[in-house]
Design an enzyme around this catalytic site. Structure first.
Site, PDB file in Angstrom:
ATOM      1  N   LYS A 168      -2.875   6.339   1.200  1.00  0.00           N
ATOM      2  CA  LYS A 168      -2.716   6.878   2.556  1.00  0.00           C
ATOM      3  C   LYS A 168      -1.839   8.124   2.503  1.00  0.00           C
ATOM      4  O   LYS A 168      -0.691   8.138   2.968  1.00  0.00           O
ATOM      5  CB  LYS A 168      -2.118   5.795   3.464  1.00  0.00           C
ATOM      6  CG  LYS A 168      -2.631   5.863   4.873  1.00  0.00           C
ATOM      7  CD  LYS A 168      -2.462   4.551   5.592  1.00  0.00           C
ATOM      8  CE  LYS A 168      -2.536   4.709   7.089  1.00  0.00           C
ATOM      9  NZ  LYS A 168      -3.770   5.280   7.604  1.00  0.00           N
TER      10      LYS A 168
ATOM     11  N   GLU B 274     -16.406   5.879   4.330  1.00  0.00           N
ATOM     12  CA  GLU B 274     -15.703   5.414   5.534  1.00  0.00           C
ATOM     13  C   GLU B 274     -15.647   6.545   6.551  1.00  0.00           C
ATOM     14  O   GLU B 274     -16.300   7.579   6.370  1.00  0.00           O
ATOM     15  CB  GLU B 274     -14.321   4.895   5.176  1.00  0.00           C
ATOM     16  CG  GLU B 274     -13.409   5.904   4.512  1.00  0.00           C
ATOM     17  CD  GLU B 274     -12.002   5.350   4.277  1.00  0.00           C
ATOM     18  OE1 GLU B 274     -11.515   4.554   5.087  1.00  0.00           O
ATOM     19  OE2 GLU B 274     -11.388   5.739   3.272  1.00  0.00           O
TER      20      GLU B 274
ATOM     21  N   ARG C 181       0.836  -1.213   0.000  1.00  0.00           N
ATOM     22  CA  ARG C 181       0.000   0.000   0.000  1.00  0.00           C
ATOM     23  C   ARG C 181       0.867   1.257   0.000  1.00  0.00           C
ATOM     24  O   ARG C 181       0.532   2.252  -0.658  1.00  0.00           O
ATOM     25  CB  ARG C 181      -0.961  -0.020   1.193  1.00  0.00           C
ATOM     26  CG  ARG C 181      -2.093   0.980   1.048  1.00  0.00           C
ATOM     27  CD  ARG C 181      -3.174   0.809   2.093  1.00  0.00           C
ATOM     28  NE  ARG C 181      -2.642   0.962   3.438  1.00  0.00           N
ATOM     29  CZ  ARG C 181      -3.331   0.708   4.543  1.00  0.00           C
ATOM     30  NH1 ARG C 181      -4.583   0.275   4.474  1.00  0.00           N
ATOM     31  NH2 ARG C 181      -2.786   0.885   5.720  1.00  0.00           N
TER      32      ARG C 181
HETATM   33  N1  PLP Z   1      -9.444   4.136   6.440  1.00  0.00           N
HETATM   34  C1  PLP Z   1      -8.659   5.159   6.775  1.00  0.00           C
HETATM   35  C2  PLP Z   1      -9.019   6.501   6.252  1.00  0.00           C
HETATM   36  C3  PLP Z   1      -7.535   4.959   7.577  1.00  0.00           C
HETATM   37  O1  PLP Z   1      -6.749   5.972   7.925  1.00  0.00           O
HETATM   38  C4  PLP Z   1      -7.245   3.665   8.049  1.00  0.00           C
HETATM   39  C5  PLP Z   1      -6.068   3.418   8.864  1.00  0.00           C
HETATM   40  O2  PLP Z   1      -5.055   2.958   8.404  1.00  0.00           O
HETATM   41  C6  PLP Z   1      -8.101   2.626   7.681  1.00  0.00           C
HETATM   42  C7  PLP Z   1      -9.188   2.892   6.887  1.00  0.00           C
HETATM   43  C8  PLP Z   1      -7.837   1.234   8.139  1.00  0.00           C
HETATM   44  O3  PLP Z   1      -6.808   0.651   7.405  1.00  0.00           O
HETATM   45  P1  PLP Z   1      -5.908  -0.499   8.019  1.00  0.00           P
HETATM   46  O4  PLP Z   1      -6.839  -1.581   8.432  1.00  0.00           O
HETATM   47  O5  PLP Z   1      -5.039  -0.912   6.905  1.00  0.00           O
HETATM   48  O6  PLP Z   1      -5.184   0.075   9.154  1.00  0.00           O
HETATM   49  C1  COI Z   2      -4.222   3.392  11.389  1.00  0.00           C
HETATM   50  O1  COI Z   2      -5.195   2.757  11.786  1.00  0.00           O
HETATM   51  O2  COI Z   2      -3.089   2.886  11.327  1.00  0.00           O
HETATM   52  C2  COI Z   2      -4.344   4.770  10.950  1.00  0.00           C
HETATM   53  O3  COI Z   2      -3.467   5.247  10.288  1.00  0.00           O
HETATM   54  C3  COI Z   2      -5.503   5.538  11.346  1.00  0.00           C
HETATM   55  C4  COI Z   2      -5.103   6.855  11.915  1.00  0.00           C
HETATM   56  C5  COI Z   2      -6.284   7.717  11.868  1.00  0.00           C
HETATM   57  C6  COI Z   2      -4.535   6.700  13.288  1.00  0.00           C
END
Ligand code: PLP
Ligand code: COI
Length: 341
Positions: free
Chosen positions: A184, A220, A82
């Site tokens: 991200k 989301e 990612r």
């Molecule tokens: N959506 C957003 C906007 C996020 O910042 C995050 C955090 O990383 C997620 C979803 C969840 O992603 P992950 O499960 O890869 O941490």
């Molecule tokens: C994560 O879950 O790793 C994120 O980056 C979310 C953030 C808003 C703390």
């Protein structure tokens, strides 16, 4: 494990510097070899690409201590991929193959005394990030970059651990159609700050963002994907090109199907069907699974049957299974757990 003076049980989701961080520089068209450093301060040009045009992206993943005292990291290969995708979209030169995982391994190993003890509910959050460090004044990609990764011991992202939260439907959008919502990028979070401060002032824990083109579909929140459970126990997660592809969400869909025998659907979710779901939750690395008890849509409330006291049964079971896999108590699918030795 050397004793660090940390109250593990009462940690919040905040920054506690640890002993080492990893840094690598991109200069003259290539990434250097990278190294650990104790210097937590970044020295860059006042005209750096990140400061002028927000050229930066990041990742988030966690290290866990297992019951038998091993240290494991959850699916770092997914974060590596990612970050690569985020870099490509932002015209940042991607890291050499394998470098991300190497940096995470070195970082966690060097800071292993900060991996919270098993059973405390705390984890070691790892924050890798890349940014334009070289000067740009015309709008263009920076000539130099820094990749860094630090880690910090953390507790629950939302107060009250697994108590259901109340969120609101936001009037602001998080990501434009064909924009950067699916990577991200730091800029996605900068533009969500006003919305989250306003939500907190009004007593909500998070914002539910709708699709910016039609405002009829669920996207989301500012930092997590949605999970819904139908009255027939089907797991439904919203699909959209402007949602961040959560690694937790993709893992949970696999766990739901292959460990719990549940049906899963990854599809567009209309906002007007949300009121019919039995359970709602947020998922992400930081959030793990956080139940949502209520959604406020401009004064009109959607209250889920699971209530405001605890998570509904399906999300509770999903959370327990995922955490069991991450803690090493439940056998993980092949390749999900990387041990740090
Ligand atoms: N959506 C957003 C906007 C996020 O910042 C995050 C955090 O990383 C997620 C979803 C969840 O992603 P992950 O499960 O890869 O941490
Ligand atoms: C994560 O879950 O790793 C994120 O980056 C979310 C953030 C808003 C703390």
């Amino acid at each position: 494990m050397e004793k660090k003076n940390i109250d593990w049980e009462n940690l919040t989701f905040s920054y506690t510097p640890t002993d080492y961080r990893y840094v690598s520089t991109y200069r003259d068209g290539k990434w250097d070899e990278g190294e650990l450093t104790t210097d937590a301060t970044v020295h860059i040009s006042e005209c750096a690409g990140v400061l002028q045009y927000s050229q930066s992206c990041f990742e988030g993943l966690k290290a866990y201590r297992t019951k038998d005292n091993r240290i494991v990291v959850f699916r770092p290969d997914m974060n590596a991929q990612r970050l690569h995708d985020s870099c490509k979209r932002l015209e940042i030169p991607p890291l050499p193959e394998g470098r991300f995982e190497e940096s995470v391994e070195k970082l966690v190993h060097a800071n292993k005394d900060y991996v919270p003890p098993y059973g405390t509910g705390a984890t070691l959050y790892i924050r890798p990030f890349v940014f334009g460090s070289g000067p740009v004044i015309g709008v263009s990609p920076a000539p130099e970059y820094q990749y860094r990764a630090f880690c910090t011991p953390v507790g629950a992202y939302f107060k009250g651990r697994v108590k259901p939260i109340v969120i609101r439907v936001s009037d602001y959008d998080r990501a434009a159609p064909r924009g950067t919502g699916n990577i991200k990028a730091g800029l996605n979070y900068a533009m969500s700050l006003h919305a989250i401060v306003e939500a907190h002032q009004q007593g909500y824990s998070e914002n539910m963002y709708l699709d910016p083109a039609t405002r009829t579909k669920v996207e989301e929140t500012g930092g997590a994907n949605f999970l819904f459970v139908t009255k027939d126990n089907v797991i439904v997660t919203p699909k959209s090109d402007s949602i961040l592809p959560s690694i937790t969400r993709r893992s949970l869909m696999y766990v739901a199907e292959h460990y719990l025998g549940l049906k899963v659907e990854h599809r567009e979710v209309r906002f007007d069907e949300v009121k019919d779901f039995a359970e709602c939750g947020l998922c992400g690395t930081a959030a793990v699974i956080c139940p949502v008890g209520k959604i406020d849509n401009h004064g009109e409330e959607i209250c889920f049957p699971s209530g405001m006291e605890e998570a509904g049964p399906v999300l509770a079971k999903l959370r327990q299974t995922l955490v069991g896999i991450q803690d090493g108590e439940i056998e993980a699918p092949e390749g999900w757990i990387r041990e740090i030795k």
